[in-house]
Structures are given as C-alpha cells and as structure tokens.
Enzyme design. Sequence first.
Site, PDB file in Angstrom:
ATOM      1  CG  ASP A   7      65.770  53.337   9.735  1.00  0.00           C
ATOM      2  OD1 ASP A   7      65.397  52.465   9.119  1.00  0.00           O
ATOM      3  OD2 ASP A   7      65.117  54.040   9.864  1.00  0.00           O
ATOM      4  CD  GLU A   9      62.648  56.969   8.743  1.00  0.00           C
ATOM      5  OE1 GLU A   9      61.653  56.960   7.828  1.00  0.00           O
ATOM      6  OE2 GLU A   9      62.630  55.890   9.780  1.00  0.00           O
ATOM      7  CG  HIS A 156      57.815  54.524  10.460  1.00  0.00           C
ATOM      8  ND1 HIS A 156      58.255  54.120   9.334  1.00  0.00           N
ATOM      9  CD2 HIS A 156      56.521  53.760  10.767  1.00  0.00           C
ATOM     10  CE1 HIS A 156      57.504  52.809   9.160  1.00  0.00           C
ATOM     11  NE2 HIS A 156      56.535  52.773  10.111  1.00  0.00           N
ATOM     12  CG  ASP A 161      62.512  52.657  12.494  1.00  0.00           C
ATOM     13  OD1 ASP A 161      61.530  52.488  13.358  1.00  0.00           O
ATOM     14  OD2 ASP A 161      62.202  53.136  11.260  1.00  0.00           O
TER      15      ASP A 161
END
Length: 180
Positions: A7, A9, A156, A161
């Site tokens: 994942d 960000e 998040h 995540d």
Amino acid sequence: MNVVVFDLETTGLSPERDAIVEIGALRVRDGQVQEAERFETLVRPVGAGGEPLRIPWRVQQIHGISDEMVRNAPHLAAVLPDFLDFVGDSPVVAHNIGFDRGFMRAAATRHGLTWAPSAEHCTMQLSRRAFPGERSHNLDVLAQRLDLGFARGGRHRSLGDARVTAEAFVRLMERLRVQG
C-alpha cells in the site's frame, strides 16, 4: 499463495504531479501473513523535477502524515530499489491496485527502474467476485464484511492498510475457492 501485499500513501491522486510519502508491504506465504517479512518506510516527497513537495493539509487529514514527519525521511530514489528487491519476482496485491500501480510505474520510470511484477491482484476486484450482490467494496467496508479490524492508527497508513489487505486477500481467496 505467495504474494507481496503493498500500500502507498501519497500527496494526492495524480501519479504525474503527486508523490509517494509512505510505502508499506507484507509478504503472504502459503496463506499466512508473515509479519516478520515486511517493508515500511516514510518517503520525503519531491516533484518530477526534484523540487520538494509539501503534503496538502486535506491529504494530511486523511493519512496523518505531515511535512514534519517526512522532513528527514529518505527520498524515493534511495528506497525504491530496496522495495523492488523486496517484491522480487513475487506477484503483488493491493486494494484498488490501479491507484498503486500508477504511482509505482511513474516513480520507477522517473528513477530509471521498472515496475513489472509477475502478476497483480486487486482485493477490490476479488471482493466484487466474492460478494456480487454488494454495492460497496472499499477497504473499510471489506474489512467490516470480513470481520477484520485496523490497528489503532493503522487506517490510511501504508503498513496498517497492507496488513488488512493481506488478511482480506487470504479470506477472499478461500471464499472464492469454496464458491468454486
């Protein structure tokens, strides 16, 4: 079922204009999430021209990563080769993989590298197959549907995540196997 679940960000939604600020990944071997086999780093964001990028306030409100938190983090050029080595020739999994794929391809290209995993799997697409009568398949809804929880402060954030996505992947694959 040996994959790397990852994942990202970011500073926004555009792989061309925005930058990665965090990468998190876990390995799944034989249907088991391997907590010890993980990759996690904050990234100091820079633009395509190498200029520093600020994390917009509205984005900070989503993932909680501030400019201060990434001030001394390594640049992507320093961590991307390590992440690609971590992935190796493993298939990758992400929730809404199109988003993460776009950022990985753009980042790899900018740094003279290649994003070319052996296969890509999307837990959002798997959720649509496993739960065809449901309308929503975002990660929060999927986690609730599969009775998975996010660790405090884990939603998040990349590793949090990735952890829930990894557990969801394992459960979705089992559910789809049973469904035939």
